[in-house]
Structures are given as structure tokens and as C-alpha cells.
Design a protein around this motif. Structure first.
Motif, PDB file in Angstrom:
ATOM      1  N   LEU A   5       0.847  -1.187   0.000  1.00 36.45           N
ATOM      2  CA  LEU A   5       0.000   0.000   0.000  1.00 36.45           C
ATOM      3  C   LEU A   5       0.880   1.233   0.000  1.00 36.45           C
ATOM      4  O   LEU A   5       1.945   1.251   0.612  1.00 36.45           O
ATOM      5  CB  LEU A   5      -0.906   0.009   1.238  1.00 36.45           C
ATOM      6  CG  LEU A   5      -1.841  -1.193   1.413  1.00 36.45           C
ATOM      7  CD1 LEU A   5      -2.638  -1.045   2.699  1.00 36.45           C
ATOM      8  CD2 LEU A   5      -2.762  -1.342   0.230  1.00 36.45           C
ATOM      9  N   THR A   6       0.428   2.251  -0.698  1.00 36.77           N
ATOM     10  CA  THR A   6       1.132   3.532  -0.698  1.00 36.77           C
ATOM     11  C   THR A   6       0.193   4.587  -0.132  1.00 36.77           C
ATOM     12  O   THR A   6      -0.931   4.747  -0.616  1.00 36.77           O
ATOM     13  CB  THR A   6       1.575   3.935  -2.118  1.00 36.77           C
ATOM     14  OG1 THR A   6       2.472   2.934  -2.617  1.00 36.77           O
ATOM     15  CG2 THR A   6       2.286   5.281  -2.110  1.00 36.77           C
ATOM     16  N   LYS A  47       2.707   7.836  10.560  1.00 36.59           N
ATOM     17  CA  LYS A  47       2.786   6.984   9.377  1.00 36.59           C
ATOM     18  C   LYS A  47       1.851   5.795   9.530  1.00 36.59           C
ATOM     19  O   LYS A  47       1.290   5.557  10.604  1.00 36.59           O
ATOM     20  CB  LYS A  47       4.216   6.513   9.151  1.00 36.59           C
ATOM     21  CG  LYS A  47       4.754   5.596  10.249  1.00 36.59           C
ATOM     22  CD  LYS A  47       6.172   5.166   9.941  1.00 36.59           C
ATOM     23  CE  LYS A  47       6.674   4.158  10.976  1.00 36.59           C
ATOM     24  NZ  LYS A  47       7.987   3.637  10.620  1.00 36.59           N
ATOM     25  N   LEU A  48       1.726   5.032   8.437  1.00 37.81           N
ATOM     26  CA  LEU A  48       0.991   3.776   8.459  1.00 37.81           C
ATOM     27  C   LEU A  48       1.827   2.745   9.198  1.00 37.81           C
ATOM     28  O   LEU A  48       3.039   2.647   8.989  1.00 37.81           O
ATOM     29  CB  LEU A  48       0.708   3.285   7.036  1.00 37.81           C
ATOM     30  CG  LEU A  48      -0.237   4.158   6.210  1.00 37.81           C
ATOM     31  CD1 LEU A  48      -0.207   3.738   4.751  1.00 37.81           C
ATOM     32  CD2 LEU A  48      -1.648   4.089   6.772  1.00 37.81           C
ATOM     33  N   CYS A  49       1.182   1.969  10.076  1.00 38.89           N
ATOM     34  CA  CYS A  49       1.876   0.986  10.899  1.00 38.89           C
ATOM     35  C   CYS A  49       0.997  -0.236  11.078  1.00 38.89           C
ATOM     36  O   CYS A  49      -0.195  -0.210  10.787  1.00 38.89           O
ATOM     37  CB  CYS A  49       2.146   1.552  12.300  1.00 38.89           C
ATOM     38  SG  CYS A  49       3.189   3.004  12.369  1.00 38.89           S
ATOM     39  N   ASP A  50       1.579  -1.284  11.626  1.00 38.64           N
ATOM     40  CA  ASP A  50       0.795  -2.406  12.111  1.00 38.64           C
ATOM     41  C   ASP A  50       0.145  -1.975  13.415  1.00 38.64           C
ATOM     42  O   ASP A  50       0.770  -1.300  14.237  1.00 38.64           O
ATOM     43  CB  ASP A  50       1.679  -3.626  12.398  1.00 38.64           C
ATOM     44  CG  ASP A  50       2.290  -4.228  11.139  1.00 38.64           C
ATOM     45  OD1 ASP A  50       1.694  -4.071  10.056  1.00 38.64           O
ATOM     46  OD2 ASP A  50       3.351  -4.860  11.249  1.00 38.64           O
ATOM     47  N   PRO A 129      -8.855   4.589  -4.125  1.00 35.98           N
ATOM     48  CA  PRO A 129      -8.054   4.869  -2.920  1.00 35.98           C
ATOM     49  C   PRO A 129      -8.939   4.962  -1.684  1.00 35.98           C
ATOM     50  O   PRO A 129     -10.090   5.399  -1.753  1.00 35.98           O
ATOM     51  CB  PRO A 129      -7.390   6.203  -3.226  1.00 35.98           C
ATOM     52  CG  PRO A 129      -8.198   6.816  -4.302  1.00 35.98           C
ATOM     53  CD  PRO A 129      -8.821   5.692  -5.072  1.00 35.98           C
ATOM     54  N   ILE A 130      -8.373   4.539  -0.571  1.00 34.95           N
ATOM     55  CA  ILE A 130      -9.035   4.708   0.722  1.00 34.95           C
ATOM     56  C   ILE A 130      -8.746   6.131   1.162  1.00 34.95           C
ATOM     57  O   ILE A 130      -7.605   6.592   1.094  1.00 34.95           O
ATOM     58  CB  ILE A 130      -8.465   3.707   1.745  1.00 34.95           C
ATOM     59  CG1 ILE A 130      -8.713   2.274   1.280  1.00 34.95           C
ATOM     60  CG2 ILE A 130      -9.041   3.947   3.129  1.00 34.95           C
ATOM     61  CD1 ILE A 130      -7.898   1.248   2.041  1.00 34.95           C
ATOM     62  N   LEU A 144      -4.554   9.533   1.320  1.00 35.41           N
ATOM     63  CA  LEU A 144      -5.073   8.631   0.304  1.00 35.41           C
ATOM     64  C   LEU A 144      -4.191   7.397   0.293  1.00 35.41           C
ATOM     65  O   LEU A 144      -2.959   7.495   0.242  1.00 35.41           O
ATOM     66  CB  LEU A 144      -5.077   9.292  -1.074  1.00 35.41           C
ATOM     67  CG  LEU A 144      -5.964  10.525  -1.221  1.00 35.41           C
ATOM     68  CD1 LEU A 144      -5.819  11.123  -2.614  1.00 35.41           C
ATOM     69  CD2 LEU A 144      -7.417  10.186  -0.935  1.00 35.41           C
ATOM     70  N   ILE A 145      -4.817   6.226   0.350  1.00 36.58           N
ATOM     71  CA  ILE A 145      -4.083   4.964   0.393  1.00 36.58           C
ATOM     72  C   ILE A 145      -4.433   4.166  -0.856  1.00 36.58           C
ATOM     73  O   ILE A 145      -5.597   3.880  -1.121  1.00 36.58           O
ATOM     74  CB  ILE A 145      -4.427   4.158   1.661  1.00 36.58           C
ATOM     75  CG1 ILE A 145      -4.146   5.005   2.913  1.00 36.58           C
ATOM     76  CG2 ILE A 145      -3.637   2.849   1.692  1.00 36.58           C
ATOM     77  CD1 ILE A 145      -4.679   4.412   4.192  1.00 36.58           C
TER      78      ILE A 145
END
Length: 168
Positions: A5-6, A47-50, A129-130, A144-145
């Protein structure tokens, strides 16, 4: 196969690739059980993480009942031994969930200021995009993902957590 994913916040010049490459486990009563995880935006990490996915007691009970009834045997390829093992694991997860005092956490920094991302289903690059409003830098912005590719992960990292979701 894992989705790459970006995430982008165009007006801030933010861009990040995210590939889930770690499996998480709770250490409960001397046993390791799989810790459900998901993608989150962490306000602390920026940021995006688990992130932890804490299922409700109702969801755990429902899944346990589906295991007990044999409804998942064919789909998951379970025999009696494997089914009983899954039920035991779900009972441990239910006990952990009942005793849990803290909220779901970012599995990178341990913070609880997270927003869960609704993961896309399937692998279509045309997936829209999400859109997610997140706190970034000193304000709220639209993240936007996009699905930007796929990775064939040969091995996953492993992290063991205690019952409150902290790295053990």
C-alpha cells in the motif's frame, strides 16, 4: 502474497509504502496465540503501521461457536484435533480480551492514538483509494491509500506481545 500500500498526503509531500511483514503473537498462560493485527495510521509515528485489532467478546464467541459447530471445518481444512486446538486458542483470546484494560495499540511505538484503516479486499490495482482524515504535522489532512503492488514474502518477522499488547 501481501499487498503493498502507498499512503500519500499530497499537500504535505508525504508518501509512504507499507508492506505488512510481521506476525504478532500474545503470550498467554505460557502459550503463544496469534494476535490479530491490522493497518493503522499512528498519530505518534506519523505513518501507516501495524496495529492491534482487538475483537469484541461477541465476535470471539461467535467464532468459537462456528468452530464448535464444525461450520469452519471444510473451509479451513480442520479435523477434530485442529478444531479443538483452534477452540482452545479462541478461549485464551477471550480470557485475554475480558481481562484487557488498555485500548488497541500501534505495534511499532505502543501508542494508542491510532486510526484503523479499512483494508481493501482483493488485489485489484484499480481499487479506489481509501480516504482517511489523519493528524499529520500540525493539522488534519486527507491521507489517500492506494494498492501499489504485491509482495511475495518468503518469511515474516515474529513479535511476541504481553496481554496488554506491549512487546514482551
Amino acid at each position: 502474497m501481501a499487498m503493498i500500500l502507498t499512503g500519500k498526503i499530497s499537500e504535505q509531500g508525504f508518501e509512504q509504502d507499507y508492506v505488512p511483514n510481521t506476525e504478532y503473537f500474545y503470550s498467554v498462560s505460557g502459550k503463544e496465540i496469534k494476535a490479530p493485527s491490522t493497518i493503522v495510521w499512528c498519530n505518534d509515528c506519523q505513518k501507516l503501521c501495524d496495529g492491534e485489532l482487538l475483537p469484541s467478546l461477541a465476535a470471539i464467541n461467535d467464532r468459537m461457536e462456528r468452530f464448535r459447530s464444525g461450520a469452519l471445518d471444510e473451509v479451513l481444512g480442520l479435523d477434530g484435533v485442529k478444531r479443538n486446538s483452534e477452540i482452545s486458542e479462541m478461549e485464551l483470546l477471550r480470557n485475554l480480551r475480558k481481562a484487557r484494560k488498555s485500548e488497541a495499540k500501534c505495534l511499532v511505538c505502543g501508542g494508542s492514538s491510532i486510526t484503523e484503516v479499512d483494508e481493501p479486499e482483493g488485489y485489484s490495482p484499480e481499487y479506489p483509494p481509501i480516504k482517511l482524515t489523519v493528524k499529520y504535522m500540525n493539522g488534519e489532512h486527507q491521507l489517500l491509500i492506494y494498492i501499489s503492488g504485491h509482495a511475495n514474502l518468503k518469511s515474516m518477522g515474529k513479535v511476541v506481545l504481553n496481554e496488554e499488547g506491549q512487546i514482551a
